[in-house]
Design an enzyme around this catalytic site. Structure first.
Site, mmCIF file in Angstrom:
data_model
loop_
_atom_site.group_PDB
_atom_site.id
_atom_site.type_symbol
_atom_site.label_atom_id
_atom_site.label_comp_id
_atom_site.label_asym_id
_atom_site.label_seq_id
_atom_site.Cartn_x
_atom_site.Cartn_y
_atom_site.Cartn_z
ATOM 1 N N ASN A 1 -43.559 -17.715 43.017
ATOM 2 C CA ASN A 1 -43.297 -18.259 41.686
ATOM 3 C C ASN A 1 -41.836 -18.687 41.674
ATOM 4 O O ASN A 1 -40.945 -17.847 41.620
ATOM 5 C CB ASN A 1 -43.564 -17.178 40.625
ATOM 6 C CG ASN A 1 -43.166 -17.642 39.237
ATOM 7 O OD1 ASN A 1 -42.926 -18.823 39.009
ATOM 8 N ND2 ASN A 1 -43.090 -16.696 38.307
ATOM 9 N N TRP A 2 -41.644 -19.992 41.745
ATOM 10 C CA TRP A 2 -40.267 -20.501 41.846
ATOM 11 C C TRP A 2 -39.542 -20.464 40.505
ATOM 12 O O TRP A 2 -38.342 -20.681 40.443
ATOM 13 C CB TRP A 2 -40.286 -21.933 42.393
ATOM 14 C CG TRP A 2 -40.639 -22.046 43.849
ATOM 15 C CD1 TRP A 2 -41.287 -21.124 44.630
ATOM 16 C CD2 TRP A 2 -40.366 -23.159 44.716
ATOM 17 N NE1 TRP A 2 -41.429 -21.592 45.910
ATOM 18 C CE2 TRP A 2 -40.879 -22.844 45.989
ATOM 19 C CE3 TRP A 2 -39.752 -24.394 44.526
ATOM 20 C CZ2 TRP A 2 -40.787 -23.719 47.079
ATOM 21 C CZ3 TRP A 2 -39.660 -25.271 45.602
ATOM 22 C CH2 TRP A 2 -40.164 -24.928 46.867
ATOM 23 N N LYS A 3 -40.267 -20.256 39.431
ATOM 24 C CA LYS A 3 -39.687 -20.252 38.079
ATOM 25 C C LYS A 3 -38.916 -21.555 37.848
ATOM 26 O O LYS A 3 -39.321 -22.594 38.339
ATOM 27 C CB LYS A 3 -38.813 -19.012 37.871
ATOM 28 C CG LYS A 3 -39.511 -17.721 38.307
ATOM 29 C CD LYS A 3 -38.839 -16.498 37.802
ATOM 30 C CE LYS A 3 -39.509 -15.275 38.395
ATOM 31 N NZ LYS A 3 -39.172 -14.051 37.700
ATOM 32 N N HIS B 1 -47.647 -15.499 32.474
ATOM 33 C CA HIS B 1 -46.535 -14.736 33.077
ATOM 34 C C HIS B 1 -45.761 -14.047 31.951
ATOM 35 O O HIS B 1 -45.630 -14.592 30.854
ATOM 36 C CB HIS B 1 -45.633 -15.700 33.862
ATOM 37 C CG HIS B 1 -44.624 -14.983 34.694
ATOM 38 N ND1 HIS B 1 -43.464 -14.450 34.167
ATOM 39 C CD2 HIS B 1 -44.610 -14.695 36.021
ATOM 40 C CE1 HIS B 1 -42.780 -13.875 35.145
ATOM 41 N NE2 HIS B 1 -43.453 -13.999 36.271
ATOM 42 N N GLU C 1 -42.743 -13.767 31.393
ATOM 43 C CA GLU C 1 -41.623 -14.558 30.853
ATOM 44 C C GLU C 1 -42.148 -15.578 29.840
ATOM 45 O O GLU C 1 -41.486 -15.876 28.850
ATOM 46 C CB GLU C 1 -40.864 -15.242 31.999
ATOM 47 C CG GLU C 1 -40.029 -14.230 32.774
ATOM 48 C CD GLU C 1 -39.774 -14.595 34.225
ATOM 49 O OE1 GLU C 1 -39.995 -15.753 34.616
ATOM 50 O OE2 GLU C 1 -39.349 -13.685 34.971
ATOM 51 N N GLU D 1 -48.134 -7.332 37.227
ATOM 52 C CA GLU D 1 -46.677 -7.407 37.323
ATOM 53 C C GLU D 1 -46.027 -6.528 36.254
ATOM 54 O O GLU D 1 -45.881 -6.966 35.095
ATOM 55 C CB GLU D 1 -46.212 -8.849 37.109
ATOM 56 C CG GLU D 1 -46.754 -9.823 38.124
ATOM 57 C CD GLU D 1 -45.814 -11.007 38.302
ATOM 58 O OE1 GLU D 1 -45.372 -11.223 39.428
ATOM 59 O OE2 GLU D 1 -45.506 -11.684 37.307
ATOM 60 N N GLY E 1 -37.771 -9.181 38.739
ATOM 61 C CA GLY E 1 -36.393 -9.657 38.828
ATOM 62 C C GLY E 1 -35.343 -8.566 38.710
ATOM 63 O O GLY E 1 -34.161 -8.840 38.547
ATOM 64 N N SER F 1 -40.363 -7.765 42.226
ATOM 65 C CA SER F 1 -39.323 -7.448 43.211
ATOM 66 C C SER F 1 -39.873 -7.173 44.615
ATOM 67 O O SER F 1 -39.301 -6.366 45.354
ATOM 68 C CB SER F 1 -38.459 -6.267 42.733
ATOM 69 O OG SER F 1 -37.794 -6.621 41.536
ATOM 70 N N GLY G 1 -41.361 -13.653 43.130
ATOM 71 C CA GLY G 1 -40.390 -14.519 42.467
ATOM 72 C C GLY G 1 -39.206 -14.804 43.372
ATOM 73 O O GLY G 1 -39.278 -15.648 44.269
ATOM 74 N N GLY G 2 -38.127 -14.058 43.177
ATOM 75 C CA GLY G 2 -36.867 -14.315 43.876
ATOM 76 C C GLY G 2 -37.007 -14.526 45.376
ATOM 77 O O GLY G 2 -36.449 -15.493 45.938
HETATM 78 C C1 PEP Z 1 -42.383 -13.025 39.179
HETATM 79 O O1 PEP Z 1 -41.642 -13.742 38.546
HETATM 80 O O2 PEP Z 1 -43.600 -13.207 39.097
HETATM 81 C C2 PEP Z 1 -41.804 -11.987 40.027
HETATM 82 C C3 PEP Z 1 -42.590 -11.075 40.527
HETATM 83 O O3 PEP Z 1 -40.447 -12.053 40.244
HETATM 84 P P1 PEP Z 1 -39.589 -11.142 41.267
HETATM 85 O O4 PEP Z 1 -40.329 -11.103 42.563
HETATM 86 O O5 PEP Z 1 -38.268 -11.858 41.374
HETATM 87 O O6 PEP Z 1 -39.470 -9.790 40.651
#
Ligand code: PEP
Length: 248
Positions: free
Chosen positions: A9-11, A94, A96, A166, A172, A212, A233-234
């Protein structure tokens, strides 16, 4: 045996030209026959990403879409628009989007139904806050999210869906859930799907863990019996994503 699915997930990261560079950099690193690999990228770069990923094992997903076919929804993207350019996955609900853009379980359900109408696989997100975890209501809360997200979804559609568990406190933050915590909730999600549908559907649906995930934590998390991969994500923006995809 469920096939693993590992999605990035590049956000709201990477310009369109940076998207091409990153896809080309990651292509050889994520090449595998053992898992489905999906890059969910910002809307503006979807067409370019689909082109850039051609001939590789990478499939492109969107990070959101509207639940109507078209109409007066300034700034929104319709499911048919995604379908038209070859987008095969879409992240729905998601945390967010729930927190910053007022998405609710009801809109999540409408989007899930609409994605299936267009043959797009929804990655349906659910997850509890730290407060809910501390209050001991994690499983109750997630069962409610799942039950509403899958209202009127047929068993065949549910079999093809992907759920991403999640925990919000892990997204994050660098605080990854333990494999036992993640497995406990993913197992409860599978049991909930069995209650709504049947054991065949529960055995087929793929459930990811997200929050994470890194190259160091992926192997233990993805080895859990009810965890079928991850939503990342990251770490999906770095060469480390290759190590996560090839976690074994
Ligand atoms: C996400 O945004 O779906 C996510 C899991 O982010 P991260 O891996 O950065 O926690």
């Amino acid at each position: 045996m469920r096939r693993k699915i590992i999605a990035g997930n590049w956000k709201m990261n990477k310009t369109t030209s940076e998207t091409v560079t990153l896809i080309n950099q990651l292509k050889p690193l994520v090449a595998t026959e053992e898992a489905d690999v999906v890059f969910c990228v910002p809307t503006i770069s979807l067409t370019t990403a689909v082109e850039a990923a051609k001939g590789s094992n990478i499939q492109i997903g969107a990070e959101n879409m509207h639940f109507e076919e078209n109409g007066a929804y300034t700034g929104e993207i319709a499911p048919g628009m995604l379908d038209d350019i070859g987008v095969r996955y879409v992240i729905i609900g998601h945390s967010e989007r729930r927190e910053y853009f007022a998405e609710s379980d009801v809109t999540v359900n409408k989007k899930v139904l609409k994605a299936f109408e267009h043959g797009i696989t929804p990655i349906v997100c659910c997850g509890e806050s730290l407060t809910q975890r501390e209050q001991g209501v994690t499983i109750d809360f997630i069962r409610q999210q799942i039950k509403i997200a899958f209202l009127n979804v047929t068993p065949d559609q549910a079999k093809a869906a992907v759920i991403a568990y999640e925990p919000i406190w892990a997204i994050g933050t660098g605080k990854v859930a333990t494999s036992a915590q993640a497995q406990e909730v993913c197992k409860a999600i599978r049991e909930c799907i069995a209650e709504i549908y049947d054991t065949d559907t529960a055995a087929a649906i793929r459930i990811q863990y997200g929050g994470s995930v890194t190259a160091d934590s992926a192997a233990e998390l993805f080895a859990q019996p009810d965890i079928d991969g991850g939503l990342v994500g990251g770490a999906s923006l770095k060469p480390d994503f290759g190590k996560i995809v090839n976690y074994k």
